[in-house]
Design a protein around this motif. Structure first.
Motif, PDB file in Angstrom:
ATOM      1  N   THR A 137       0.841  -1.144  -0.124  1.00  0.00           N
ATOM      2  CA  THR A 137      -0.011   0.107  -0.062  1.00  0.00           C
ATOM      3  C   THR A 137       0.837   1.409   0.143  1.00  0.00           C
ATOM      4  OG1 THR A 137      -1.926   1.034   1.001  1.00  0.00           O
ATOM      5  CG2 THR A 137      -0.360   0.198   2.365  1.00  0.00           C
ATOM      6  N   GLY A 138       0.291   2.453  -0.063  1.00  0.00           N
ATOM      7  CA  GLY A 138       1.099   3.729   0.022  1.00  0.00           C
ATOM      8  C   GLY A 138       2.126   3.987  -0.907  1.00  0.00           C
ATOM      9  N   GLY A 139       3.428   4.167  -0.651  1.00  0.00           N
ATOM     10  CA  GLY A 139       4.429   4.448  -1.333  1.00  0.00           C
ATOM     11  C   GLY A 139       5.013   3.298  -1.997  1.00  0.00           C
ATOM     12  N   GLY A 140       4.824   2.115  -1.213  1.00  0.00           N
ATOM     13  CA  GLY A 140       5.326   0.923  -1.778  1.00  0.00           C
ATOM     14  C   GLY A 140       4.535   0.523  -3.045  1.00  0.00           C
ATOM     15  N   LEU A 141       3.293   0.692  -3.001  1.00  0.00           N
ATOM     16  CA  LEU A 141       2.314   0.202  -4.072  1.00  0.00           C
ATOM     17  C   LEU A 141       2.401   1.134  -5.107  1.00  0.00           C
ATOM     18  CD1 LEU A 141      -0.528  -1.103  -4.974  1.00  0.00           C
ATOM     19  CD2 LEU A 141      -1.632   0.805  -4.006  1.00  0.00           C
ATOM     20  N   GLU A 142       2.890   2.591  -5.016  1.00  0.00           N
ATOM     21  CA  GLU A 142       3.234   3.518  -6.167  1.00  0.00           C
ATOM     22  C   GLU A 142       4.396   2.898  -6.937  1.00  0.00           C
ATOM     23  OE1 GLU A 142       3.345   7.737  -4.918  1.00  0.00           O
ATOM     24  OE2 GLU A 142       1.727   7.457  -3.533  1.00  0.00           O
ATOM     25  N   GLU A 143       5.306   2.547  -6.160  1.00  0.00           N
ATOM     26  CA  GLU A 143       6.847   1.812  -6.741  1.00  0.00           C
ATOM     27  C   GLU A 143       6.511   0.702  -7.510  1.00  0.00           C
ATOM     28  OE1 GLU A 143       9.931   1.960  -3.864  1.00  0.00           O
ATOM     29  OE2 GLU A 143      11.111   1.095  -5.168  1.00  0.00           O
ATOM     30  N   TYR A 144       5.706  -0.124  -6.881  1.00  0.00           N
ATOM     31  CA  TYR A 144       5.284  -1.380  -7.820  1.00  0.00           C
ATOM     32  C   TYR A 144       4.678  -1.209  -8.880  1.00  0.00           C
ATOM     33  CZ  TYR A 144       2.836  -5.651  -8.642  1.00  0.00           C
ATOM     34  OH  TYR A 144       2.177  -6.768  -9.053  1.00  0.00           O
ATOM     35  N   ARG A 145       3.737  -0.180  -8.970  1.00  0.00           N
ATOM     36  CA  ARG A 145       2.919   0.028 -10.188  1.00  0.00           C
ATOM     37  C   ARG A 145       3.855   0.806 -11.289  1.00  0.00           C
ATOM     38  NH1 ARG A 145      -2.443   2.632  -7.077  1.00  0.00           N
ATOM     39  NH2 ARG A 145      -3.654   0.812  -7.218  1.00  0.00           N
ATOM     40  N   GLU A 146       4.835   1.666 -10.697  1.00  0.00           N
ATOM     41  CA  GLU A 146       5.820   1.915 -11.705  1.00  0.00           C
ATOM     42  C   GLU A 146       6.693   1.194 -12.261  1.00  0.00           C
ATOM     43  OE1 GLU A 146       7.532   5.467  -9.762  1.00  0.00           O
ATOM     44  OE2 GLU A 146       5.563   6.272  -9.551  1.00  0.00           O
ATOM     45  N   LYS A 147       7.357   0.299 -11.468  1.00  0.00           N
ATOM     46  CA  LYS A 147       8.408  -0.612 -11.592  1.00  0.00           C
ATOM     47  C   LYS A 147       8.401  -2.165 -11.538  1.00  0.00           C
ATOM     48  CE  LYS A 147      11.318   1.959  -8.962  1.00  0.00           C
ATOM     49  NZ  LYS A 147      12.465   2.711  -8.481  1.00  0.00           N
ATOM     50  N   GLY A 148       7.286  -2.474 -10.996  1.00  0.00           N
ATOM     51  CA  GLY A 148       7.082  -3.857 -10.806  1.00  0.00           C
ATOM     52  C   GLY A 148       7.953  -4.618  -9.211  1.00  0.00           C
ATOM     53  N   SER A 149       8.582  -3.422  -8.899  1.00  0.00           N
ATOM     54  CA  SER A 149       9.559  -3.780  -7.618  1.00  0.00           C
ATOM     55  C   SER A 149       9.512  -2.833  -6.775  1.00  0.00           C
ATOM     56  CB  SER A 149      11.085  -4.011  -8.235  1.00  0.00           C
ATOM     57  OG  SER A 149      11.387  -2.769  -8.715  1.00  0.00           O
ATOM     58  N   VAL A 150       9.825  -3.236  -5.500  1.00  0.00           N
ATOM     59  CA  VAL A 150       9.886  -2.233  -4.289  1.00  0.00           C
ATOM     60  C   VAL A 150      11.308  -2.309  -3.794  1.00  0.00           C
ATOM     61  CG1 VAL A 150       8.721  -1.812  -2.130  1.00  0.00           C
ATOM     62  CG2 VAL A 150       7.245  -2.499  -3.873  1.00  0.00           C
ATOM     63  N   SER A 151      11.923  -1.299  -3.597  1.00  0.00           N
ATOM     64  CA  SER A 151      13.041  -1.150  -2.881  1.00  0.00           C
ATOM     65  C   SER A 151      14.225  -1.875  -3.763  1.00  0.00           C
ATOM     66  CB  SER A 151      13.163  -1.167  -1.684  1.00  0.00           C
ATOM     67  OG  SER A 151      13.010  -0.005  -0.889  1.00  0.00           O
ATOM     68  N   GLY A 152      14.287  -2.244  -4.868  1.00  0.00           N
ATOM     69  CA  GLY A 152      15.010  -3.273  -5.641  1.00  0.00           C
ATOM     70  C   GLY A 152      14.432  -4.837  -5.555  1.00  0.00           C
ATOM     71  N   VAL A 153      13.383  -5.109  -4.786  1.00  0.00           N
ATOM     72  CA  VAL A 153      12.854  -6.441  -4.696  1.00  0.00           C
ATOM     73  C   VAL A 153      11.861  -6.449  -5.608  1.00  0.00           C
ATOM     74  CG1 VAL A 153      11.756  -8.027  -3.196  1.00  0.00           C
ATOM     75  CG2 VAL A 153      13.601  -6.487  -2.199  1.00  0.00           C
ATOM     76  N   VAL A 154      11.951  -7.517  -6.666  1.00  0.00           N
ATOM     77  CA  VAL A 154      10.906  -7.741  -7.859  1.00  0.00           C
ATOM     78  C   VAL A 154       9.942  -8.605  -7.144  1.00  0.00           C
ATOM     79  CG1 VAL A 154      10.681  -8.905  -9.897  1.00  0.00           C
ATOM     80  CG2 VAL A 154      12.829  -7.823  -9.458  1.00  0.00           C
ATOM     81  N   LEU A 155       8.509  -8.120  -7.369  1.00  0.00           N
ATOM     82  CA  LEU A 155       7.433  -8.737  -6.923  1.00  0.00           C
ATOM     83  C   LEU A 155       6.556  -9.493  -7.973  1.00  0.00           C
ATOM     84  CD1 LEU A 155       6.535  -5.835  -4.288  1.00  0.00           C
ATOM     85  CD2 LEU A 155       7.703  -7.981  -3.829  1.00  0.00           C
TER      86      LEU A 155
END
Ligand code: Q0N
Length: 321
Positions: A137-155
């Motif tokens: 959720t929040g900032g993590g969700l935004e990053e996932y939507r842009e890059k498919g990853s969060v803080s370098g971790v591919v999800l």
């Protein structure tokens, strides 16, 4: 009450929003202590020695009854919030004691802060906000939507707002001054700040704390979507990481009611939902995007919010507040 903003600043920036409340909220006069710092919701004092000099090894950490929502401090305060969150934090420190040492020294504190003050070891604090996320959720969700990853971790593909992650992900940020927002830190920035070894240990411990937190909380009807913890290094030369500040409270973590969890949209907040719903409801109709201060909370909203903090404490610990 909320003070009017200075006339030369008709549109408040985030810092001015905090200053507007800060000036009404002077630190306590605690005989034998000197005020050293105030954050949004917690205050730090240093004990004074016989010569009136600040103790270099101890601090008094005091949890206030202050509540923020939508980047504003609410008024009035929430009775007992500081004491409930302090007791919850102390309980969590015990639950986590086999994973990580903590900064708690004693709960023997001046009467004026009884129940919400804790004497702690003064540590060399790391200049990194250690955050882990178990749900997206929040900032993590935004990053996932842009890059498919969060803080370098591919999800995995197809995750939505509120999805549970396969395992907790470490998503550190900078520590911005009060009133400013923290910025994401890339893994190499964390390593440059802390060194490779400490960075790896901070990541491992932060994820382990959230995983343990969710193992315990899930059985008791609460999901912990993400959490921010603070570590210090023990200044006595032994050098190990020590867990500081408050841990796994609704102020440092997103608590969600498990029975209402439904990925695909923003989840209700365990503690702040009554405040948010009332502020934006037609009963009051505050337009938070218009830039003006929020209204005084009515008694029923203050009381419902207090009850949620007590409920979270009692559900998690199994103890009566
Ligand atoms: C410390 N902060 C920022 C209060 C706390 N054990 C400690 N030793 C040295 N410094 C600190 C601690 C602790 N805890 C932590 N500042 C100093 C964290 N905050 C944020 C808001 O309020």
């Amino acid at each position: 009450m909320t003070l009017p903003l200075p006339p030369e600043r008709p549109v408040p920036d985030r810092l001015a929003r905090w200053q507007a409340v800060r000036v009404t909220d002077l630190p306590l006069e605690l005989p034998g202590y000197t005020h050293v710092y105030s954050g949004k919701v917690r205050d730090l004092y240093a004990p004074l020695d016989a010569e009136g000099r600040p103790d270099e090894e101890r601090l008094l950490l005091v949890a206030s009854n202050r509540l923020s929502a939508y980047d504003w401090m609410m008024s009035p305060e929430i009775p007992d919030k500081g004491a409930v969150l302090t007791r919850l934090s102390l309980w969590w420190f015990d639950q986590l004691a086999d994973l990580v040492p903590n900064h708690v020294v004693s709960t023997d504190v001046p009467d004026a802060v009884a129940g919400r003050g804790v004497l702690v070891r003064r540590l060399d604090m790391l200049k990194v906000e250690a955050i882990a996320r178990a749900y997206l959720t929040g900032g993590g969700l935004e990053e996932y939507r842009e890059k498919g990853s969060v803080s370098g971790v591919v999800l995995p593909e197809g995750l939505v707002d509120g999805s549970r992650l396969p395992e907790p992900v470490f998503t550190p940020t900078t520590k911005a001054p009060v009133g400013e927002h923290d910025l994401p830190m890339a893994p190499d920035e964390v390593e440059a700040e802390l060194g490779v070894e400490v960075a790896a240990e901070v990541s491992r411990l932060t994820r382990a704390i959230l995983a343990r937190g969710n193992e315990i909380a899930a059985e008791r009807g609460i999901l912990i979507a993400d959490t921010k913890v603070e570590f210090g290094l023990s200044p006595d030369g032994t050098g190990g990481l020590v867990l500081a500040d408050e841990v796994l409270t609704p102020d440092s973590s997103r608590f969600w009611p498990a029975e209402q969890w439904e990925p695909g949209h923003p989840q209700p907040s365990y503690d702040k939902q009554f405040v948010r719903d009332w502020l934006t409801s037609s009963e009051y109709g505050w337009d938070r995007k218009a830039g003006g201060p929020p209204p005084e909370l009515p008694g029923h909203v203050v009381e419902q919010t207090r009850a949620k903090y007590v409920e979270a404490y009692e559900r998690l610990t199994g103890e009566t507040f």
